[in-house]
Design a protein around this motif. Structure first.
Motif, short mmCIF file in Angstrom:
data_model
loop_
_atom_site.label_atom_id
_atom_site.label_comp_id
_atom_site.label_asym_id
_atom_site.label_seq_id
_atom_site.Cartn_x
_atom_site.Cartn_y
_atom_site.Cartn_z
N SER A 1 0.83 -1.21 0.00
CA SER A 1 0.00 0.00 0.00
C SER A 1 0.86 1.27 0.00
O SER A 1 0.50 2.28 -0.57
N ARG A 2 2.00 1.20 0.63
CA ARG A 2 3.00 2.27 0.59
C ARG A 2 2.44 3.68 0.82
O ARG A 2 2.51 4.54 -0.06
N PRO A 3 1.91 3.94 2.01
CA PRO A 3 1.42 5.30 2.30
C PRO A 3 2.58 6.31 2.42
O PRO A 3 3.75 5.92 2.42
N VAL A 4 2.21 7.59 2.51
CA VAL A 4 3.24 8.64 2.64
C VAL A 4 3.05 9.42 3.95
O VAL A 4 3.52 10.54 4.10
N ASP A 5 2.36 8.80 4.91
CA ASP A 5 2.04 9.50 6.16
C ASP A 5 3.29 9.95 6.93
O ASP A 5 3.29 11.00 7.57
N ILE A 6 4.36 9.17 6.86
CA ILE A 6 5.57 9.52 7.63
C ILE A 6 6.23 10.78 7.03
O ILE A 6 6.70 11.66 7.75
N HIS A 7 6.20 10.86 5.70
CA HIS A 7 6.72 12.08 5.04
C HIS A 7 5.92 13.30 5.52
O HIS A 7 6.49 14.34 5.87
N PRO B 1 11.71 3.52 10.03
CA PRO B 1 12.85 4.14 9.30
C PRO B 1 12.64 4.12 7.79
O PRO B 1 13.30 3.36 7.06
N SER B 2 11.70 4.92 7.32
CA SER B 2 11.38 4.98 5.89
C SER B 2 12.53 5.66 5.13
O SER B 2 12.98 6.74 5.52
N VAL B 3 12.94 5.01 4.07
CA VAL B 3 14.04 5.55 3.25
C VAL B 3 13.59 6.87 2.62
O VAL B 3 14.25 7.90 2.74
N GLY B 4 12.43 6.84 1.96
CA GLY B 4 11.96 8.04 1.25
C GLY B 4 11.68 9.19 2.21
O GLY B 4 12.01 10.34 1.92
N ALA B 5 11.06 8.89 3.36
CA ALA B 5 10.74 9.97 4.30
C ALA B 5 12.03 10.58 4.85
O ALA B 5 12.15 11.81 4.98
N THR C 1 14.99 -5.84 1.29
CA THR C 1 13.79 -6.33 0.61
C THR C 1 14.00 -6.37 -0.90
O THR C 1 13.44 -7.22 -1.59
N ASP C 2 14.85 -5.48 -1.42
CA ASP C 2 15.06 -5.42 -2.87
C ASP C 2 15.89 -6.60 -3.39
O ASP C 2 16.11 -6.72 -4.61
N LEU C 3 16.39 -7.46 -2.48
CA LEU C 3 17.09 -8.68 -2.92
C LEU C 3 16.35 -9.95 -2.48
O LEU C 3 16.85 -11.05 -2.68
N THR D 1 9.38 -8.45 5.70
CA THR D 1 8.81 -7.60 6.76
C THR D 1 8.58 -6.16 6.31
O THR D 1 7.99 -5.38 7.04
N ILE D 2 9.09 -5.78 5.13
CA ILE D 2 9.02 -4.36 4.74
C ILE D 2 7.74 -4.07 3.95
O ILE D 2 7.05 -3.08 4.21
N PHE D 3 7.45 -4.89 2.97
CA PHE D 3 6.25 -4.67 2.14
C PHE D 3 5.29 -5.84 2.30
O PHE D 3 5.73 -6.99 2.40
N LEU E 1 9.66 -4.71 -10.47
CA LEU E 1 11.08 -4.67 -10.84
C LEU E 1 11.89 -5.88 -10.34
O LEU E 1 12.54 -6.58 -11.09
N ARG E 2 11.85 -6.11 -9.03
CA ARG E 2 12.72 -7.18 -8.49
C ARG E 2 12.14 -8.56 -8.77
O ARG E 2 12.87 -9.54 -8.90
N ALA E 3 10.79 -8.64 -8.87
CA ALA E 3 10.17 -9.92 -9.22
C ALA E 3 10.61 -10.32 -10.63
O ALA E 3 10.88 -11.49 -10.90
#
Ligand code: EPZ
Length: 418
Positions: free
Chosen positions: A121-127, A162-166, A304-306, A326-328, A370-372
């Motif tokens: 779902s990847r919300p942006v609430d932390i940003h 610890p959101s990377v984007g935020a 998660t990207d690997l 655990t991330i997505f 992408l990674r799939a």
């Protein structure tokens, strides 16, 4: 429809160079919005997400030039718009990183709210909570977020996760705020450190990037930077797993072992020989691999990207491995495609139980993200006979010349345009 066709079963060997990091390159491009001066970013990969970002920056009024992609120049002197439109944000969520720099530099930014995506779902609430802490007024309506503040002011911000984007958005916003900002529970990914290094070159006062506490002392204005992006640790990891899954002997030039610790430890646990060189990392794999459990986590945990690529490796390992994401919440879309290739995998919530089989068999399969998509290419390299991977546009978002790189290592792989 374009497909990647792989005739599997070849052992890969040799040396291949890793490209620049997509996920470090994207925030570096958005950082150029913080200054009217011309910024230069070197070593960016020519992948769809970088091209989308350049297009977005041009839409906002930036001058963009490239020197055969060796160096990309961005000059955000006369911005003509403060908006990242839905057409672009929906194709690339990282566009949300325009918000922090725009509100910090111009006092206003309007960015489409990214919807959910294939992996979660990847919300942006932390940003948004962070920008509010910095004094921005946030309004959300008609599928857009607006942030406004004549001048942001430093604050202590504790991220819920610890959101990377935020972390990137807030770090950029804080560079031009009044006073000191402390970002607690910050993401520690190498891409954050790379962004901080570029911000410091611009005259920003950023300390602690790469740790869980990032401190930013705001300055009145920022200047140009000239920066070479770090190597892509996810591409490097993918190429190393390509070596391992084929029982091969592959060295990735330019890869930084210190960015790949979690993967390299898991490869060793699986019985793959790992060589950590200066400016290169290699794998020496035998035919047999041991089942190894993996749990994704924020850096320095297993990325998660690997996860999908490592799962492909485990499909033919001896024994049962548990892969926990655990991330997505929806990052197992590759599982059913791997099963079509003969893998034995059961998913229960966040965990996939993989029982190793002696051999995968080639099949037509479909990429979902992408990674799939790259995990299916890896599985196909090890499978008997031919596999066809459809929907390769997912792959092109983040891998540059993947077929050429794999072919140079001896793989039988080609792109077929239908
Ligand atoms: C970055 O995405 C990467 N993208 C992703 O890479 C990567 O998978 C991810 O970090 C985790 O490492 C780029 O760098 C461009 P997050 P990002 O914010 O910043 C939740 C790839 O394949 N969350 O750290 O979007 C979120 O839903 C990609 O190259 C909130 O709940 O990731 C997720 O579950 C895909 N609220 C978790 O945090 C928020 O406001 C981690 O997301 C923000 C995030």
């Amino acid at each position: 429809m374009t497909k990647i066709v792989v005739r599997g079963g070849r052992r890969l060997g040799g040396r291949v160079a890793v490209g620049g990091s997509k996920n470090a390159g994207l925030p570096l491009l958005f950082a150029a919005l913080l200054t009217p001066e011309r910024c230069t970013i070197r070593g960016l990969p020519r992948v769809a997400d970088i091209l989308t970002t350049l297009h977005l920056l041009q839409k906002i009024g930036c001058l963009v030039g490239d020197d055969a992609f060796e160096a990309i120049m961005v000059e955000a002197r006369d911005l003509t718009s403060a908006e990242a439109p839905y057409e672009l944000v929906k194709t690339m969520r990282a566009s949300f990183l325009t918000l922090g720099p725009l509100v910090a530099r111009t006092g206003y930014g309007r960015v489409a709210t990214p919807g959910g995506c294939a992996i979660g779902s990847r919300p942006v609430d932390i940003h948004l909570a962070g920008l509010e802490r910095l004094g921005a007024t946030i309004r959300q309506a008609h599928g857009y977020v607006e942030a406004e503040a004549p001048r942001l002011r430093g604050a202590r911000i504790t991220l819920d996760f610890p959101s990377v984007g935020a972390t990137e958005n807030l770090m950029m916003a804080a560079t031009l705020a009044d006073g000191v900002t402390e970002i607690e529970n910050a993401a520690c990914e190498p891409e954050i450190e790379d962004l901080a290094a570029a911000l410091v070159k611009m005259g920003a006062r950023v300390a602690g990037a790469g740790s869980t506490l990032v401190t930013v002392e705001g300055v009145r204005e920022l200047g140009a930077f000239d920066h070479t992006v770090i190597p892509d640790r996810i591409e490097a990891g993918t190429l190393l797993i390509a070596g391992a899954i084929t029982g091969g002997d592959v060295t990735v030039d330019g890869a930084r072992a210190e960015h790949l610790d979690a993967l390299l430890a898991k490869l060793e646990e699986a019985g793959v020989g790992v060589e950590r060189g200066v400016g290169a990392v290699g794998v020496r794999a035998g035919a047999c691999r041991r089942a190894t459990d993996v749990r994704t986590a924020p850096h320095p945990g297993f990325p998660t990207d690997l996860q999908a690529q490592f799962m492909a490796l485990m499909t033919t390992a001896e024994g049962r491995s548990m892969i926990t994401e655990t991330i997505f919440e929806n990052r197992f879309m590759h599982v059913q495609e791997l099963v079509r290739m003969g893998a034995d995998i059961r998913v229960d919530g966040k965990t996939a139980l993989v029982r190793g089989v002696p051999r995968l068999s080639g099949a037509p399969v479909m990429a979902t993200d992408l990674r799939a998509s790259v995990c299916l290419v890896l599985a196909a390299l090890a499978a008997q006979n031919t596999s066809e991977i459809a929907r390769v546009y997912h792959l092109d978002r983040g891998y540059e010349r993947l077929e050429a790189k794999l072919s140079s290592l001896g793989a039988d792989v080609e792109r077929v345009r239908g």
